[in-house]
Scaffold this motif. Structure first.
Motif, PDB file in Angstrom:
ATOM      1  N   ALA A 185     -22.025 -29.672   3.934  1.00 10.24           N
ATOM      2  CA  ALA A 185     -22.653 -28.641   4.719  1.00 10.24           C
ATOM      3  C   ALA A 185     -21.966 -29.209   5.691  1.00 10.24           C
ATOM      4  N   MET A 186     -22.302 -29.036   7.128  1.00  6.03           N
ATOM      5  CA  MET A 186     -22.667 -29.499   8.619  1.00  6.03           C
ATOM      6  C   MET A 186     -23.489 -28.743   9.097  1.00  6.03           C
ATOM      7  N   GLU A 187     -24.120 -29.001  10.404  1.00  2.12           N
ATOM      8  CA  GLU A 187     -24.595 -28.478  10.961  1.00  2.12           C
ATOM      9  C   GLU A 187     -24.113 -27.826  12.268  1.00  2.12           C
ATOM     10  N   PRO A 188     -24.186 -27.404  13.306  1.00  3.87           N
ATOM     11  CA  PRO A 188     -23.553 -27.428  13.880  1.00  3.87           C
ATOM     12  C   PRO A 188     -24.048 -27.912  15.350  1.00  3.87           C
ATOM     13  N   PHE A 189     -25.830 -27.979  15.245  1.00  3.40           N
ATOM     14  CA  PHE A 189     -26.556 -28.808  16.336  1.00  3.40           C
ATOM     15  C   PHE A 189     -26.574 -29.805  16.274  1.00  3.40           C
ATOM     16  N   LEU A 190     -25.967 -30.206  15.459  1.00  4.26           N
ATOM     17  CA  LEU A 190     -25.363 -32.316  14.815  1.00  4.26           C
ATOM     18  C   LEU A 190     -24.280 -32.435  15.602  1.00  4.26           C
ATOM     19  N   THR A 191     -23.332 -31.511  16.083  1.00  8.75           N
ATOM     20  CA  THR A 191     -21.765 -31.931  16.103  1.00  8.75           C
ATOM     21  C   THR A 191     -21.908 -33.276  17.508  1.00  8.75           C
ATOM     22  N   THR A 192     -20.932 -33.998  17.295  1.00 13.62           N
ATOM     23  CA  THR A 192     -20.926 -35.144  17.575  1.00 13.62           C
ATOM     24  C   THR A 192     -19.538 -35.194  18.158  1.00 13.62           C
ATOM     25  N   GLU A 193     -19.581 -35.651  19.292  1.00 14.23           N
ATOM     26  CA  GLU A 193     -18.054 -36.041  20.614  1.00 14.23           C
ATOM     27  C   GLU A 193     -18.301 -37.345  20.532  1.00 14.23           C
ATOM     28  N   SER A 194     -18.455 -38.284  20.105  1.00 12.78           N
ATOM     29  CA  SER A 194     -17.897 -39.494  19.967  1.00 12.78           C
ATOM     30  C   SER A 194     -16.303 -40.066  19.759  1.00 12.78           C
ATOM     31  N   GLU A 195     -16.265 -40.866  19.698  1.00 12.44           N
ATOM     32  CA  GLU A 195     -14.506 -41.390  19.780  1.00 12.44           C
ATOM     33  C   GLU A 195     -14.625 -42.456  18.802  1.00 12.44           C
ATOM     34  N   ARG A 196     -13.623 -41.479  17.835  1.00  9.73           N
ATOM     35  CA  ARG A 196     -13.267 -42.028  16.728  1.00  9.73           C
ATOM     36  C   ARG A 196     -12.432 -43.285  16.877  1.00  9.73           C
ATOM     37  N   GLU A 197     -13.066 -44.778  16.291  1.00 13.39           N
ATOM     38  CA  GLU A 197     -12.001 -45.686  16.322  1.00 13.39           C
ATOM     39  C   GLU A 197     -11.065 -46.385  14.454  1.00 13.39           C
ATOM     40  N   GLU A 198     -10.232 -46.540  14.327  1.00 11.12           N
ATOM     41  CA  GLU A 198      -9.311 -46.741  13.335  1.00 11.12           C
ATOM     42  C   GLU A 198      -9.447 -48.044  12.887  1.00 11.12           C
ATOM     43  N   VAL A 199      -9.797 -48.332  11.936  1.00  9.93           N
ATOM     44  CA  VAL A 199      -9.875 -49.525  11.568  1.00  9.93           C
ATOM     45  C   VAL A 199      -9.021 -50.049  10.001  1.00  9.93           C
ATOM     46  N   THR A 200      -8.227 -50.703  10.207  1.00 10.15           N
ATOM     47  CA  THR A 200      -6.519 -50.664   9.609  1.00 10.15           C
ATOM     48  C   THR A 200      -6.860 -52.224   8.526  1.00 10.15           C
ATOM     49  N   ARG A 201      -6.423 -52.179   7.590  1.00 11.60           N
ATOM     50  CA  ARG A 201      -5.726 -53.205   7.020  1.00 11.60           C
ATOM     51  C   ARG A 201      -4.335 -53.443   6.843  1.00 11.60           C
ATOM     52  N   ALA A 202      -3.975 -52.320   8.064  1.00 11.17           N
ATOM     53  CA  ALA A 202      -2.217 -52.342   7.126  1.00 11.17           C
ATOM     54  C   ALA A 202      -1.474 -52.387   8.020  1.00 11.17           C
ATOM     55  N   ALA A 203       0.110 -51.690   7.881  1.00 10.35           N
ATOM     56  CA  ALA A 203       1.185 -52.371   9.490  1.00 10.35           C
ATOM     57  C   ALA A 203       0.425 -51.263  10.631  1.00 10.35           C
ATOM     58  N   TYR A 226     -23.191 -39.954   3.795  1.00  9.34           N
ATOM     59  CA  TYR A 226     -22.888 -38.949   3.293  1.00  9.34           C
ATOM     60  C   TYR A 226     -24.143 -38.010   4.564  1.00  9.34           C
ATOM     61  N   LEU A 227     -25.015 -37.826   4.499  1.00 11.77           N
ATOM     62  CA  LEU A 227     -26.000 -36.986   5.436  1.00 11.77           C
ATOM     63  C   LEU A 227     -25.279 -37.186   6.779  1.00 11.77           C
ATOM     64  N   GLN A 228     -25.205 -38.988   7.377  1.00  9.09           N
ATOM     65  CA  GLN A 228     -23.764 -38.438   8.871  1.00  9.09           C
ATOM     66  C   GLN A 228     -22.880 -37.646   8.347  1.00  9.09           C
ATOM     67  N   ARG A 229     -22.142 -37.710   7.433  1.00 10.93           N
ATOM     68  CA  ARG A 229     -20.547 -37.364   7.355  1.00 10.93           C
ATOM     69  C   ARG A 229     -20.674 -35.923   7.777  1.00 10.93           C
ATOM     70  N   ASP A 230     -21.943 -35.440   7.169  1.00 13.17           N
ATOM     71  CA  ASP A 230     -22.214 -33.616   6.671  1.00 13.17           C
ATOM     72  C   ASP A 230     -22.497 -33.230   7.452  1.00 13.17           C
ATOM     73  N   PHE A 231     -23.374 -34.372   8.532  1.00 18.07           N
ATOM     74  CA  PHE A 231     -24.285 -33.311   9.074  1.00 18.07           C
ATOM     75  C   PHE A 231     -23.871 -33.651  11.182  1.00 18.07           C
ATOM     76  N   THR A 232     -22.841 -34.397  11.360  1.00 20.71           N
ATOM     77  CA  THR A 232     -22.415 -35.166  12.571  1.00 20.71           C
ATOM     78  C   THR A 232     -21.186 -35.348  12.736  1.00 20.71           C
ATOM     79  N   GLY A 233     -20.485 -35.204  11.461  1.00 24.11           N
ATOM     80  CA  GLY A 233     -18.977 -35.640  11.158  1.00 24.11           C
ATOM     81  C   GLY A 233     -18.170 -34.137  10.305  1.00 24.11           C
TER      82      GLY A 233
END
Length: 587
Positions: free
Chosen positions: A9-27, A186-193
């Motif tokens: 489930a996703m909650e429309p009142f908790l939409t986030t617009e924060s910038e996502r930053e990938e951290v990799t240990r790859a090429a 999981y709650l942050q993922r489903d509510f704000t993500g």
């Protein structure tokens, strides 16, 4: 892999617009390369090494976080019960990297049974008790947050953290640190993500995310591995709920009566959604097209082989001198990426207006007005703002440079775009066509019907294509051509062209645009050549020293504009290395 028994489930009142930053240990990330048909991998990582590396990374991340939400889980808990590596019994890992450390890890694997590559998302594993606790807390959160006064300025993730902590302290006070962190993730993922696909949204090496229907694996288009099947699936009600909520997050309405929506997510990604089985027999579906958080630079385009340094120097000088330009090509040929990149050559304090129906253009300029179309929310269509409305408003705002995301089939938009050029505005756009001749044919014929005299105001057409080189999909500029009045209509002069046999670019003809720049600026031929040479020398230095970050690139351009000749001479003399160059450029 995690036991994710909730409904995502996703909650429309908790939409986030924060910038996502990938951290990799790859090429390092690449934009154009990808392998050909999958072959058995010659070098894979043993399962025990994968597990040890992931757990060690997680331990390090947790220790570095110093998260006030909960203590870091101990190493034993992370080793024994935090992640599930059972997939490694079936598959061989080719490459692995974090997308949201220390919670979401991606494993590119080879499936010996199908002889294919797959994309596996590894998230915290929930024990049955933890899954039930997560679902219970999620239900209580929905009831609690319905009464919250949350506006655009509220840190929604922080509010959610506070409520989660309070509920866990009340209903599960004896939970260990690992469980608390799992529930919180999981709650942050489903509510704000974005629920199950949230890790995919964090992966900036993914260009497209496609859910084709109920119970069907979600597919991704990876920049290096092409089309990959993932381990993410949706059931019927879960998928229907997800697309409805995703539409709500974008400010759109999706229903059985109006089952299709094409819009943008808050982070700028483009999404197309279809609800139900009436027009999609396999069930609801969606496709998300992701765009780079940070704009690519001209140096990126040169390093990828899309353009040469000589072409970039030519475009730089033309853009600085108000030549109008169209990037044309097929789908996914890199038209918008190229237009966005070369727009960095626009002088930094010049007034720029961009007009789009989906936010794709990102500029570093401060004197920039960004226009976006809007659909009507009323039954009678009132309140709709389309491209034509924005164009008309833009012309009254007297921009020096006007960028239109794409000219499609609306004759009013196309006519206004060319009227802008005819009235002295420098204008750029993208266009679907695979040759200069096709560009002119589409413009001059229905439904656009642009008068020939107005088309002659366009100075440059750049044609791009997505092609294969050595089993790798790459983007190349096919030609840069100039338009001018001719004896039999519009004359087309190719200035640069691509040689497919050698994968190189060559200069074909003398440029009338450069001759016009020389005439208007009162330069001699030698002065014009010096201006081009300086730009080529600087661009070559930036390419050789991998100065691709747009902040560093813009700092270099600003330095060049204030002390061009002397600074380039110092570069040629070897008095400036890449690090010194960056620091001096940013002063």
């Amino acid at each position: 892999m995690s036991e994710d028994s909730g409904d995502g489930a996703m909650e429309p009142f908790l939409t986030t617009e924060s910038e996502r930053e990938e951290v990799t240990r790859a090429a390092p990330q690449t934009d154009i390369s990808e392998p050909g048909p999958p072959d058995p991998p010659s070098d894979t990582t043993p399962p025990s090494t994968v597990a040890q590396t992931v757990v060690a990374d997680a331990v390090e991340h947790f220790q570095a976080l110093e998260d006030p939400f909960a203590p870091a889980p101990d190493a034993d808990a992370l080793t024994s019960s935090f992640f599930d590596f059972e997939y490694l019994a079936e598959f061989e890992e080719i490459e692995g990297y974090w997308v949201n450390p220390p919670y979401a890890y991606v494993s590119i694997v080879y499936d010996p049974e199908t002889e294919d590559r797959r994309y596996v998302v590894v998230e915290p594993e929930l024990a049955p008790f933890e899954a039930h606790l997560r679902d219970d807390v999620a239900g209580m959160l929905r009831e609690t947050l319905l009464n919250e006064n949350i506006d655009e300025t509220t840190d929604r993730s922080a509010v959610l953290d506070e409520r989660i902590r309070s509920l866990l302290e009340e209903y599960a006070p004896d939970s260990d640190a690992a469980t608390v962190h799992k529930i919180r993730y999981y709650l942050q993922r489903d509510f704000t993500g974005l629920g199950k696909i949230d890790p995919l949204m964090y992966d900036r090496r993914i260009e497209d995310i496609s859910c084709d229907g109920v119970g069907i694996p979600v597919f991704v288009y990876h920049q290096e591995y092409r089309d990959l099947e993932t381990n993410v699936r949706y059931e019927k009600e879960e998928l229907n709920s997800f697309v409805i909520r995703m539409a709500q997050r974008s400010g759109k309405h999706l229903s059985v009566a109006d089952p299709m929506v094409d819009t943008s997510l808050p982070d700028g990604s483009r999404v197309q959604m279809t609800l139900g089985e009436e027009i999609s027999p396999r069930g609801s579906n969606f496709t998300i097209r992701q765009f780079a958080d940070v704009p690519h630079t001209p140096i990126d385009l040169v390093k990828w082989g899309t353009f040469s340094v000589e072409q970039m120097a030519y475009l730089w000088l033309c853009i600085e001198n108000n030549m109008s330009l169209v990037f044309a090509g097929g789908t996914a040929s890199g038209k918008t990426t190229s237009m966005n990149a070369v727009s960095m050559f626009i002088p930094r304090n010049t007034k720029v207006i961009t007009i789009e129906d989906t936010l794709e253009i990102t500029l570093p300029h401060k004197n920039w007005i960004r226009g976006l179309t809007r659909d009507s929310t009323a039954a009678d269509g009132q309140g709709k703002i389309d491209m034509y409305d924005l164009l008309q408003a833009a012309l009254r705002q007297r921009p020096e440079y006007l960028l239109v995301g794409e000219v499609r089939t609306d004759p009013e938009v196309a006519l206004s775009f060319f009227q802008a050029m005819a009235t002295g505005h420098t204008a750029y756009t993208t266009f679907h066509a695979d040759s200069v001749q096709t560009v002119l044919s589409r413009l001059q014929n229905p439904p656009l019907d642009i008068p020939e005299q107005m088309i002659q105001e366009l100075d440059i057409v750049a044609i791009q294509k997505q092609i294969y080189r050595d089993d790798k999909r790459v983007r190349r500029n096919m030609t840069i051509s100039e338009l001018a009045p001719g004896e039999r209509g519009i004359a087309r002069t190719p200035i640069f062209s691509w040689d497919g046999e050698t994968d190189t670019f060559s200069r074909e003809n003398e440029s009338t645009n450069l001759a016009e720049i020389r005439r208007l600026r009162g330069w001699s031929e030698a002065r014009l050549q010096t201006a081009l040479d300086r730009r080529e020398r600087l661009l070559t230095f930036l390419v050789e020293n991998d100065v691709v970050q747009y902040e560093r690139f813009m700092a270099a351009l600003n330095r060049f504009r204030t002390a061009g000749e002397q600074f380039v001479d110092r570069i040629d003399a070897g008095d400036v290395d890449a690090e010194t160059f960056t620091r001096e450029s940013e002063r």
